[in-house]
Scaffold this active site. Structure first.
Site, short mmCIF file in Angstrom:
data_model
loop_
_atom_site.label_atom_id
_atom_site.label_comp_id
_atom_site.label_asym_id
_atom_site.label_seq_id
_atom_site.Cartn_x
_atom_site.Cartn_y
_atom_site.Cartn_z
N CYS A 1 45.75 2.75 28.03
CA CYS A 1 45.33 1.63 27.19
C CYS A 1 45.50 1.94 25.71
O CYS A 1 45.79 1.06 24.92
CB CYS A 1 43.88 1.29 27.50
SG CYS A 1 42.81 2.73 27.33
N GLU B 1 51.13 -6.42 25.54
CA GLU B 1 50.97 -5.07 26.07
C GLU B 1 51.95 -4.87 27.22
O GLU B 1 51.93 -5.62 28.18
CB GLU B 1 49.54 -4.88 26.57
CG GLU B 1 49.28 -3.47 27.10
CD GLU B 1 47.89 -3.33 27.71
OE1 GLU B 1 47.46 -4.22 28.46
OE2 GLU B 1 47.25 -2.29 27.45
N GLU C 1 36.26 -2.77 28.56
CA GLU C 1 37.28 -1.92 27.91
C GLU C 1 38.63 -2.49 28.31
O GLU C 1 39.02 -2.41 29.47
CB GLU C 1 37.15 -0.47 28.41
CG GLU C 1 35.83 0.20 28.08
CD GLU C 1 35.67 0.54 26.62
OE1 GLU C 1 36.64 0.38 25.85
OE2 GLU C 1 34.56 0.94 26.24
N LYS D 1 34.29 -0.92 42.45
CA LYS D 1 35.51 -1.43 43.07
C LYS D 1 36.71 -0.84 42.32
O LYS D 1 37.01 -1.23 41.20
CB LYS D 1 35.60 -2.95 43.04
CG LYS D 1 36.67 -3.45 44.02
CD LYS D 1 37.25 -4.78 43.69
CE LYS D 1 38.34 -4.75 42.67
NZ LYS D 1 39.57 -4.01 43.05
P1 NAD Z 1 43.66 -5.53 35.92
O1 NAD Z 1 42.87 -6.30 34.94
O2 NAD Z 1 44.77 -6.20 36.61
O3 NAD Z 1 42.72 -4.96 37.08
C1 NAD Z 1 41.61 -4.12 36.79
C2 NAD Z 1 40.62 -4.25 37.92
O4 NAD Z 1 40.11 -5.57 37.94
C3 NAD Z 1 41.20 -4.00 39.32
O5 NAD Z 1 40.23 -3.28 40.07
C4 NAD Z 1 41.36 -5.39 39.85
O6 NAD Z 1 41.32 -5.45 41.26
C5 NAD Z 1 40.17 -6.08 39.25
N1 NAD Z 1 40.27 -7.56 39.15
C6 NAD Z 1 41.40 -8.30 39.01
N2 NAD Z 1 41.07 -9.62 38.97
C7 NAD Z 1 39.73 -9.70 39.08
C8 NAD Z 1 38.79 -10.77 39.08
N3 NAD Z 1 39.17 -12.03 38.96
N4 NAD Z 1 37.48 -10.48 39.19
C9 NAD Z 1 37.06 -9.20 39.28
N5 NAD Z 1 37.90 -8.15 39.30
C10 NAD Z 1 39.21 -8.38 39.19
O7 NAD Z 1 44.13 -4.23 35.14
P2 NAD Z 1 45.08 -3.08 35.70
O8 NAD Z 1 46.46 -3.64 35.76
O9 NAD Z 1 44.48 -2.45 36.91
O10 NAD Z 1 44.97 -2.00 34.53
C11 NAD Z 1 45.78 -2.02 33.40
C12 NAD Z 1 45.04 -2.64 32.24
O11 NAD Z 1 43.85 -1.91 31.99
C13 NAD Z 1 45.82 -2.60 30.95
O12 NAD Z 1 45.69 -3.82 30.27
C14 NAD Z 1 45.12 -1.50 30.17
O13 NAD Z 1 45.26 -1.59 28.78
C15 NAD Z 1 43.72 -1.66 30.60
N6 NAD Z 1 42.97 -0.43 30.37
C16 NAD Z 1 42.04 -0.39 29.37
C17 NAD Z 1 41.33 0.79 29.11
C18 NAD Z 1 40.32 0.86 28.00
O14 NAD Z 1 39.50 1.79 28.02
N7 NAD Z 1 40.29 -0.04 27.04
C19 NAD Z 1 41.57 1.92 29.89
C20 NAD Z 1 42.54 1.83 30.90
C21 NAD Z 1 43.20 0.64 31.14
#
Ligand code: NAD
Length: 498
Positions: free
Chosen positions: A306, A402, A272, A197
């Site tokens: 990230c 963040e 992650e 997804k």
């Molecule tokens: P997010 O957590 O809002 O969403 C990530 C994914 O999770 C999306 O596909 C979203 O639809 C899904 N999601 C949201 N709520 C959910 C739920 N209740 N159940 C299941 N899935 C759900 O994150 P974002 O805004 O898309 O991405 C940015 C974040 O990602 C930042 O915090 C960044 O640091 C982190 N990030 C981490 C890494 C790493 O490798 N550590 C890499 C890239 C991004």
């Protein structure tokens, strides 16, 4: 839907945008008349360029059942490892050959520079696919001598690593193609089936990737894509009883919710998560390296990385020169749409993210922070000017949270020890960098920085062969490296009396 902007598009990218919204299930696009849709925007203008299906729990169930059937009948996991490797290598070749369409779609849905899309979303992804392909033929167990009393004269015990089953992969919007691959590749290499997804902000390239995987020879049902909202489609995936493992990249808050759901079903999980990453600059550092290093480390992809640097701690003797150097370097960058290869500052991925970053800046300004923004932003699109925050007050939210935008805090310190204490004063621990020419300081401080990755004299560079993941609340588990597949396999002990 289609793109109406000033840049001419690759034919395959344009054709993909013209396509009716669909999910990718059982090796084919499934168009769903009447299903709810989400709109995909061009961050450079805000225009709607495509629609995707807003999948329901029922659609997710269909995808998971397809993945489960494919896993159970062994059409992928029972292939010779060398044959799985060959398929993944073909996928890398196809992505390389069709890279321009993927790069343009990525820039169109996410906003980043076309140069970054070509270099990372496509170029680095191809390297990652080839690395993971190589791991398919390296899966191995161990043998043991046993000391069991009585029984037959001899015992032989060994372990096998067996694929876990259906993997639910959930990806964020900052590197939609590359990070989706980081979730999908170890699953496929290990012999698992996948339901991916992507983020609702950037659903397009994941769909095109799944189609490419089928063309490369990944059997139908092994790699499915459901698009839609986290709260519905994402949540349905995390709670589905036929999903054996969840692999997630995204925010710490969502990661905790996914971890809770995983534990409830005793699913295996890899998280992650977010970072609030420090860069510690000692007085002997080479500013000629630090300035360009922080421009990349803090502002690559608009700071929507990230691992990007967000808290700079610099010893007082270098403070003024560092601020002046960063201000000058930022002032020399040009701003504009990602499809214009001459621009280096591009829009953020969504209006919501632009507004979130803007609210951090407003709050910091109200708390008394001095903010330097050397570049004016265009009137349309989701732009935020790259921002330097000088010695932000402790109660500014961007000190601890963040931001995930082009925002770099610069804080004056009197000693390396003070900088180390400040750097470690965070609930997060994804990455950190240290800038020094002193080998003793480097060897000591790299051990004491609380982060999953510590760079010396660089920031933000990652590689398929270098494990990556978070300390503290930045995640659980590691991606990449030679042990990458172990989190996608179960270790089975086999004990033979003879
Ligand atoms: P997010 O957590 O809002 O969403 C990530 C994914 O999770 C999306 O596909 C979203 O639809 C899904 N999601 C949201 N709520 C959910 C739920 N209740 N159940 C299941 N899935 C759900 O994150 P974002 O805004 O898309 O991405 C940015 C974040 O990602 C930042 O915090 C960044 O640091 C982190 N990030 C981490 C890494 C790493 O490798 N550590 C890499 C890239 C991004």
């Amino acid at each position: 839907m289609s793109y109406q902007g000033p840049f001419s598009l690759d034919q395959a990218a344009a054709a993909f945008l013209d396509r009716a919204p669909a999910l990718y299930i059982d090796g084919a696009f499934i168009g769903l008349e009447g299903a709810a849709r989400i709109q995909v925007h061009d961050p450079a203008t805000g225009a709607v360029i495509a629609e995707a299906i807003d999948a329901t729990a029922g659609h997710v169930d269909e995808a998971v059942r397809s993945a489960h059937a494919a896993f159970e009948d062994g059409r992928w996991r029972d292939l010779r490892p060398a044959d799985r490797e060959r398929v993944l290598l073909r996928l890398a070749d196809l992505l390389e050959a069709r890279g321009e369409a993927f790069a343009q779609l990525e820039t169109l849905e996410q906003g980043k520079s076309i140069n970054l899309s070509r270099m990372l979303e496509v170029g680095a992804s191809v390297d990652w696919i080839r690395y993971a392909a190589g791991l398919t033929t390296k899966i191995a167990g161990r043998t043991f001598d046993l000391s069991l009393p009585g029984g037959p004269a001899h015992w032989t015990a060994y372990t096998r690593r067996e694929p876990l089953g259906v993997v639910g992969a959930i990806a964020p919007w900052n590197f939609p193609l590359m990070i989706a691959l980081w979730k999908v590749l170890p699953a496929l290499a290990a012999g698992c089936s996948v339901v991916l997804k992507p983020s609702e902000v950037t659903p397009l390239t994941a769909l095109m990737l799944a189609e490419l995987a089928t063309e490369a020879g990944v059997p139908a049902g092994v790699f499915n894509v459901v698009t839609g909202a986290g709260a519905v489609a994402g949540s349905a995936l995390t709670t589905h009883p036929l999903v054996a493992k969840l692999t997630f990249t995204g925010s710490t808050a969502t990661g905790k919710a996914i971890g809770r759901a995983a534990v409830d079903g005793l699913k295996r999980f890899t998280l992650e998560l977010g970072g609030k990453n420090p860069a510690l600059i000692l007085r002997d550092a080479d500013l000629g390296r630090v300035v360009p290093g922080l421009i990349t480390g803090g502002f690559l992809n608009g700071g929507q990385v990230c691992a990007s640097a967000s808290r700079v701690y610099v010893e007082t003797p270098l403070y003024d020169d560092l601020v002046a150097g960063l201000r000058q370097a930022l002032g020399g960058l040009s701003i504009g749409p990602g499809l214009d290869p001459q621009t280096q500052v591009n829009p953020l991925a969504s209006a919501a993210q632009r507004d979130k970053v803007a609210s951090y800046l407003t709050q910091a300004r109200q708390a008394g922070a001095e903010i330097i923004q050397p570049i004016a932003t265009p009137d349309q699109g989701y732009f935020v000017s790259p921002s330097l925050i000088l010695d932000p007050p402790a109660d500014a939210r961007l000190v601890r949270e963040e931001v995930f935008g082009p925002v770099l805090n610069i804080v004056r310190i009197d000693s390396a020890e003070q900088g180390l204490a400040l750097a470690n004063d965070s609930e997060l621990g994804l990455a950190a960098s240290l800038w020094t020419r002193d080998i003793d300081q480097a060897m000591s401080l790299t051990r004491r920085l609380e982060a999953g990755t510590v760079w010396v004299n660089s920031h933000v560079f990652i590689d398929p062969n270098m494990p990556f993941g978070g300390f503290k609340q930045s995640g659980l588990g590691r991606d990449f490296g030679v042990d990458w597949l172990s989190a996608y396999t179960e270790e089975k002990s086999i004990c033979i009396a003879h």
